[in-house]
Structure formats: C-alpha cells, structure tokens
Design a protein around this motif. Structure first.
Motif, PDB file in Angstrom:
ATOM      1  N   GLU A  49       0.834  -1.209   0.000  1.00  0.00           N
ATOM      2  CA  GLU A  49       0.000   0.000   0.000  1.00  0.00           C
ATOM      3  C   GLU A  49       0.863   1.251   0.000  1.00  0.00           C
ATOM      4  O   GLU A  49       0.539   2.245  -0.657  1.00  0.00           O
ATOM      5  N   GLU A  50       1.951   1.227   0.752  1.00  0.00           N
ATOM      6  CA  GLU A  50       2.779   2.418   0.934  1.00  0.00           C
ATOM      7  C   GLU A  50       3.504   2.843  -0.345  1.00  0.00           C
ATOM      8  O   GLU A  50       4.012   3.956  -0.414  1.00  0.00           O
ATOM      9  N   VAL A  51       3.537   1.979  -1.342  1.00  0.00           N
ATOM     10  CA  VAL A  51       4.226   2.321  -2.590  1.00  0.00           C
ATOM     11  C   VAL A  51       3.265   2.379  -3.774  1.00  0.00           C
ATOM     12  O   VAL A  51       3.671   2.283  -4.921  1.00  0.00           O
ATOM     13  N   GLY A  52       1.948   2.503  -3.489  1.00  0.00           N
ATOM     14  CA  GLY A  52       1.022   2.667  -4.599  1.00  0.00           C
ATOM     15  C   GLY A  52      -0.233   1.817  -4.549  1.00  0.00           C
ATOM     16  O   GLY A  52      -0.749   1.428  -5.599  1.00  0.00           O
ATOM     17  N   ILE A  53      -0.717   1.505  -3.342  1.00  0.00           N
ATOM     18  CA  ILE A  53      -1.962   0.735  -3.122  1.00  0.00           C
ATOM     19  C   ILE A  53      -2.113  -0.423  -4.119  1.00  0.00           C
ATOM     20  O   ILE A  53      -3.145  -0.617  -4.734  1.00  0.00           O
ATOM     21  N   ARG A  54      -1.053  -1.218  -4.214  1.00  0.00           N
ATOM     22  CA  ARG A  54      -0.988  -2.255  -5.246  1.00  0.00           C
ATOM     23  C   ARG A  54      -1.709  -3.535  -4.847  1.00  0.00           C
ATOM     24  O   ARG A  54      -2.405  -4.148  -5.660  1.00  0.00           O
ATOM     25  N   GLY A  55      -1.532  -3.981  -3.598  1.00  0.00           N
ATOM     26  CA  GLY A  55      -2.171  -5.218  -3.183  1.00  0.00           C
ATOM     27  C   GLY A  55      -3.682  -5.128  -3.203  1.00  0.00           C
ATOM     28  O   GLY A  55      -4.368  -6.104  -3.540  1.00  0.00           O
ATOM     29  N   ALA A  56      -4.221  -3.971  -2.858  1.00  0.00           N
ATOM     30  CA  ALA A  56      -5.674  -3.793  -2.888  1.00  0.00           C
ATOM     31  C   ALA A  56      -6.209  -3.897  -4.308  1.00  0.00           C
ATOM     32  O   ALA A  56      -7.319  -4.394  -4.525  1.00  0.00           O
ATOM     33  N   GLN A  57      -5.424  -3.442  -5.262  1.00  0.00           N
ATOM     34  CA  GLN A  57      -5.866  -3.487  -6.660  1.00  0.00           C
ATOM     35  C   GLN A  57      -6.049  -4.912  -7.142  1.00  0.00           C
ATOM     36  O   GLN A  57      -7.087  -5.263  -7.715  1.00  0.00           O
ATOM     37  N   THR A  58      -5.067  -5.763  -6.888  1.00  0.00           N
ATOM     38  CA  THR A  58      -5.152  -7.141  -7.385  1.00  0.00           C
ATOM     39  C   THR A  58      -6.150  -7.975  -6.591  1.00  0.00           C
ATOM     40  O   THR A  58      -6.890  -8.778  -7.151  1.00  0.00           O
ATOM     41  N   SER A  59      -6.193  -7.784  -5.266  1.00  0.00           N
ATOM     42  CA  SER A  59      -7.113  -8.583  -4.454  1.00  0.00           C
ATOM     43  C   SER A  59      -8.559  -8.207  -4.722  1.00  0.00           C
ATOM     44  O   SER A  59      -9.436  -9.080  -4.788  1.00  0.00           O
ATOM     45  N   ALA A  60      -8.840  -6.924  -4.900  1.00  0.00           N
ATOM     46  CA  ALA A  60     -10.207  -6.499  -5.201  1.00  0.00           C
ATOM     47  C   ALA A  60     -10.654  -7.034  -6.561  1.00  0.00           C
ATOM     48  O   ALA A  60     -11.808  -7.428  -6.736  1.00  0.00           O
ATOM     49  N   PHE A  61      -9.746  -7.061  -7.524  1.00  0.00           N
ATOM     50  CA  PHE A  61     -10.091  -7.603  -8.837  1.00  0.00           C
ATOM     51  C   PHE A  61     -10.494  -9.070  -8.719  1.00  0.00           C
ATOM     52  O   PHE A  61     -11.456  -9.523  -9.341  1.00  0.00           O
ATOM     53  N   GLY A  62      -9.758  -9.825  -7.898  1.00  0.00           N
ATOM     54  CA  GLY A  62     -10.068 -11.239  -7.738  1.00  0.00           C
ATOM     55  C   GLY A  62     -11.355 -11.491  -6.979  1.00  0.00           C
ATOM     56  O   GLY A  62     -12.104 -12.421  -7.293  1.00  0.00           O
TER      57      GLY A  62
END
Length: 328
Positions: free
Chosen positions: A193-206
């Motif tokens: 999250e601290e480098v661009g809210i990346r994990g939320a993007q992939t997990s929400a897509f799934g």
C-alpha cells in the motif's frame, strides 16, 4: 487487543517484504475464518460466510515504510533510498533493522546547512568496517525499517508502524468478535500500500466485491499549530468523506454514519487533504465498487513514533461489527 498491536507493530514488514507480518496475522486467524489463503502478490485473504451471497471486502494494509540499500562503500557505510513516504529530517540518529536482524544507525555527511539534507547525503552504519564484511550480511536491494518498541501510555499507544498495524489489529479483533454476518465477507490484509496501493488493486479484482471498506489511519488537527483538520485523538473513529485517492460513495458513507448513530458510537467525519488508502484501488475495480474508509486518528504518521488513542480502535471494532450485520 493491546498485546496484538504490540506484536504487530514490532514485527518486520516493509513494502514488498511482508512475509513475517503476514505469517503473524495468519497465525492469529487460521482457526477463526472459513477460508484463508495467500494470493500471487502476497495479500492474505480470509473469508467468512454470511447469510447472503453479496460480497463485502474489508482491507487493511500490512506493509510499513522502509529504507532500501542502493550502495555499500569501501568502509562499510550503506547508502539508501526510501520505500514509501519517508522524510530525511526524521532519520538522523534513528536505529533501523534489516530482515535478517542486523541493526544500524543513520547519520549524515557534513553539511553547510541542514536544509541541504537529502537521502544522498545520508548513510547507515551497521558497525562493520569494510564493504566485504557488510556484504556478508547485506546486499543491494535489502530493506530496513525502524527499530522501535511498542509503548502503552494508558489511553494512548506509541509505536512504529501503527500505520497500518492498528488497522490490521482492528480487523483481527473484529473477526474474533463476530458471531453472525449479513454478507459473505472477505477480510484482506494487503501488501505494498505504501508504494502505490498495489495489493488492494489485485485482491479487489479477484474478489469483485459489492461493497468495500478500507481500514487505515488518518492524520489529526489536534497538535500545536498543526494543519487545520476536524479530526482529534479520542473522539472516535473517523468516517472518510474524501482524500486524494477517493471520494467516498454516498451509500457507504451513509451506511457508516447511520450505523454509528444507531449504536451510539462516537465518530468523526474526515476530509484528508493529502494521502490515500486502499480504497483508492478498490473503488476503481472492474465496473466500480461502492467504497468507504474507516480511519483511526493518528499523530506523527510515517515517523518512528506514531500515536493513536486506544478507545478509537475499540470503537472502530464496535462500528465495523455493527456494519457487518447489515445487508448491502
């Protein structure tokens, strides 16, 4: 819950290196949920079945800010850059720890003016006298985080990485307290999250949720000469209206506000003029997801000594538990 917060905040887990903190959270929850798994990016996704097939996604990021090794000089001094939002002005004299347990202290070159302080003028001293000795322990790309212990100040908690281990603790406690759920609910502990809210993007897509809520910290306006902001410690969890990454969906804001008022839980409304949360990725997923944020007020965010009020975390658990009893 204070003991959980202590263990979470003292764990190592900078962006991209969340294995230790993920394993700690997993050990707390593997007997509390119906399903638990880790996706390809490293998000920890837990699931509890509800009474409807609507899907709710709750997200709290596991990662913390850090410092990444860019160069090791012949005398063993380590040059570094930042991972996430780190200010050089809070680093001088700070102790840091690498993933392998090696500790060091941060100092700087001689400067004509402190205004010239940059990461390029700073280094980490790990007490070794040569490049060869350091490279037996540390390599280019290794990441360090602050070395600080948790302190219980009574009503207030003081620790590194309360952003966002306080949010993780809130989700953990919510899961443990739940008896029933109105909707199928995914409790996601996200990476990077601290480098661009990346994990939320992939997990929400799934997951493809019908409604999303991020749980994170937010700034306050209650310290001397601070930026004016209508959020204070001890006045209840904050319900976000807007930040730089999201304008809260009216449906979600109204749900959160009405639930707090029905349950007589103290709350605050939050407009954050800087920063963002996992909600910024969740609400843009696929065809769009109505999304909001439950925020824990915090002072001194992104420093080694962040401060939250314990009652705000407790009331956050109560509010989230009540929200999850409602069909979306």
């Amino acid at each position: 819950m204070k003991e959980i917060i202590k263990r979470l905040t003292e764990a190592y887990g900078p962006s991209g290196h969340e294995e230790e903190i993920r394993n700690l959270i997993r050990s707390e929850l593997e007997d509390e949920v119906d399903e638990i798994r880790v996706d390809k990016l490293g998000n920890l996704i837990t699931y509890k079945e509800g009474s409807s097939d609507k899907k709710v996604m709750l997200a709290a990021h596991m990662d913390e800010i850090g410092l990444i090794v860019t160069h090791i000089d012949e005398d063993g001094f380590i040059r570094f850059s930042n991972v996430g939002g780190v200010s050089p002005y809070i680093l001088l004299g700070e102790r840091v720890i690498f993933g392998n347990g090696l500790e060091g202290v941060i100092s700087k070159e001689e400067l004509d003016s402190i205004k010239k302080l940059r990461f390029s003028k700073m280094y980490i001293d790990v007490g070794l006298d040569s490049k060869e000795d350091v490279k037996e322990e540390i390599n280019i790309g290794d990441v360090a985080t602050y070395k600080r212990e948790f302190s219980d100040l009574g009503d207030r908690l003081l620790a590194k990485s309360l952003d966002n281990r306080a949010g993780c603790a809130l989700l953990i406690e919510t899961i443990k307290n739940l008896s029933t759920l109105a909707n199928d609910t995914y409790f996601v502990f996200t990476v990077q999250e601290e480098v661009g809210i990346r994990g939320a993007q992939t997990s929400a897509f799934g997951i493809n949720p019908d409604l999303g809520i991020a749980v994170d910290v937010t700034g306050t306006g209650d310290t001397p000469e601070s930026r004016r902001m209508a959020v204070s410690l001890g006045e209840g969890p904050a319900i976000k209206v807007k930040d730089r990454s999201v304008i809260t969906h009216p449906k979600v804001k109204d749900l959160m506000v009405s639930t707090a008022e029905e349950q007589e839980i103290s709350y605050q409304l939050e407009v954050l003029e800087f920063g963002g949360t996992d909600a910024g990725s969740i609400h843009l997923t696929r065809k769009g997801v109505p999304t909001g944020v439950l925020s824990i007020p915090a002072r001194y965010i992104h420093t080694p000594s962040e401060v939250v009020d314990y009652s705000d975390v407790e009331n956050g658990v109560k509010l989230l538990d009540s929200i999850l009893q409602k069909e979306v």
